[in-house]
Scaffold this motif. Structure first.
Motif, mmCIF file in Angstrom:
data_model
loop_
_atom_site.group_PDB
_atom_site.id
_atom_site.type_symbol
_atom_site.label_atom_id
_atom_site.label_comp_id
_atom_site.label_asym_id
_atom_site.label_seq_id
_atom_site.Cartn_x
_atom_site.Cartn_y
_atom_site.Cartn_z
ATOM 1 N N ALA A 43 0.847 -1.201 0.000
ATOM 2 C CA ALA A 43 0.000 0.000 0.000
ATOM 3 C C ALA A 43 0.880 1.248 0.000
ATOM 4 O O ALA A 43 2.067 1.193 0.356
ATOM 5 N N ARG A 44 0.282 2.366 -0.383
ATOM 6 C CA ARG A 44 1.037 3.594 -0.560
ATOM 7 C C ARG A 44 0.608 4.658 0.434
ATOM 8 O O ARG A 44 -0.575 4.877 0.686
ATOM 9 N N SER A 45 1.609 5.337 1.000
ATOM 10 C CA SER A 45 1.374 6.509 1.822
ATOM 11 C C SER A 45 1.164 7.706 0.892
ATOM 12 O O SER A 45 0.954 7.555 -0.314
ATOM 13 N N VAL A 46 1.184 8.910 1.442
ATOM 14 C CA VAL A 46 1.100 10.140 0.657
ATOM 15 C C VAL A 46 2.339 10.973 0.948
ATOM 16 O O VAL A 46 3.025 10.773 1.949
ATOM 17 N N SER A 64 5.200 12.224 3.641
ATOM 18 C CA SER A 64 4.882 11.048 4.454
ATOM 19 C C SER A 64 5.148 11.355 5.933
ATOM 20 O O SER A 64 6.060 10.814 6.559
ATOM 21 N N CYS A 109 -0.641 12.502 6.692
ATOM 22 C CA CYS A 109 -1.100 11.152 6.371
ATOM 23 C C CYS A 109 -2.477 10.879 6.962
ATOM 24 O O CYS A 109 -3.361 10.320 6.288
ATOM 25 N N PRO A 161 -5.644 13.850 -1.084
ATOM 26 C CA PRO A 161 -4.194 13.996 -1.022
ATOM 27 C C PRO A 161 -3.819 15.302 -0.324
ATOM 28 O O PRO A 161 -4.641 16.229 -0.224
ATOM 29 N N HIS A 185 2.795 5.728 7.425
ATOM 30 C CA HIS A 185 4.033 5.861 6.658
ATOM 31 C C HIS A 185 5.037 4.845 7.183
ATOM 32 O O HIS A 185 4.837 4.251 8.248
ATOM 33 N N THR A 213 5.894 3.069 1.502
ATOM 34 C CA THR A 213 5.249 1.762 1.396
ATOM 35 C C THR A 213 4.778 1.310 2.769
ATOM 36 O O THR A 213 5.553 1.305 3.723
ATOM 37 N N GLN A 216 -3.990 -1.526 -6.478
ATOM 38 C CA GLN A 216 -3.197 -0.584 -5.697
ATOM 39 C C GLN A 216 -4.036 0.011 -4.577
ATOM 40 O O GLN A 216 -5.156 0.467 -4.797
ATOM 41 N N SER A 248 -4.057 2.846 -1.373
ATOM 42 C CA SER A 248 -3.393 3.998 -0.778
ATOM 43 C C SER A 248 -4.141 4.394 0.488
ATOM 44 O O SER A 248 -5.213 3.847 0.790
ATOM 45 N N GLY A 300 -10.587 8.620 -2.884
ATOM 46 C CA GLY A 300 -10.298 7.197 -2.825
ATOM 47 C C GLY A 300 -11.483 6.378 -3.264
ATOM 48 O O GLY A 300 -12.577 6.891 -3.523
#
Length: 259
Positions: A38-41, A44, A49, A58, A194, A210, A229, A231, A253
């Motif tokens: 998964a993805r952070s923003v 981070s 977050c 975002p 994060h 990640t 994906q 996030s 999202g």
């Protein structure tokens, strides 16, 4: 009606799940749906977050770019406000005071700050103890439980250091206590805000960006490795949908397919 517990383990890197002895987290992955990609923003950082987690926006949209809160210029209701509007009762239990701004006033039924005393052995224990009566009773429809000690040890000793991995194991033991206390109709979502590298985070470095994501409970597919994906922005719409609430249209999202 289902209830939902969401847990942030601040600063948890997904490769820690392979490097440490974590029976509770591994059980949740085996019995639920998960991804270690998964993805952070960016940036981070913890408050940006969490604003993205709870508002499905975002940072360039919610405008919180540091750990100092800035009101959204064009406000979008967050998860707590959407749940409140739908008649759901929410609570949050946390040890880092800036997180109070992820929920607008009057949107929470319960809010308990257990001030962090920079003792990683006891801080998360106190947060869990404060939340446990509400978790056991099932009186809240949505509960946010924030565990911050892994991030603290990362800053002090370094991400993936022996001390960091020991702290992840400590938190895994706490999660075991929480899991044993969950009523049968409670779903669980778990994520990190994060990761980190050396003794820092905040960059677009893969180790910072990640994070793991886990969903567990009745109706969640067992052993599903999520291919799409994921996030931080997926948390709020997915949580709302699991609670039978229509996500806010302005959220960016999407609802994850977990069944």
């Amino acid at each position: 009606m289902a209830r939902l517990l969401y847990i942030t383990i601040d600063g948890l890197r997904p490769d820690a799940l392979e490097a440490a002895h974590l029976p509770t987290l591994l059980t949740l992955m085996q019995e639920g749906a998960s991804t270690l990609c998964a993805r952070s923003v960016f940036p981070s950082i913890t408050l940006p977050c969490h604003m993205s987690i709870f508002h499905s926006l975002p940072p360039e949209r919610h405008n919180v770019l540091t750990n100092t809160y800035t009101p959204i210029a064009r406000p979008v209701p967050g998860l707590f406000e959407v749940l409140k509007h739908s008649g759901r009762r929410s609570g949050m239990f946390y040890s880092w005071e800036p997180l109070r701004d992820v929920a607008r006033p009057l949107s929470l039924a319960v809010s308990k700050l257990i001030a962090y005393d920079h003792n990683p052995e006891v801080s998360d224990v106190r947060v869990v103890e404060a939340a446990m009566p509400y978790i056991k009773s099932g009186e809240l429809d949505f509960t946010f439980l924030y565990l911050g000690s892994v991030d603290e040890v990362g800053h002090l000793e370094g991400w993936m250091s022996p001390a960091y991995l020991r702290q992840v194991e400590h938190v895994d033991t706490l999660l075991g206590r929480v899991l044993e206390a969950l009523p049968l109709d409670t779903l669980l979502l778990l994520m990190s805000d994060h990761g980190g590298h050396l003794r820092m985070h905040g960059s677009e470095h893969p180790e910072d960006m990640t994070v793991p994501f886990i969903a567990w409970g009745s109706g969640i597919a067992r052993g599903l490795q999520i291919a799409e994906q994921v996030s931080l922005l997926e948390l709020a719409p997915t949580a709302a949908a699991l609670l039978g609430v229509v996500p806010e249209p302005a959220w960016e999202g999407r609802v994850l397919r977990l069944g």
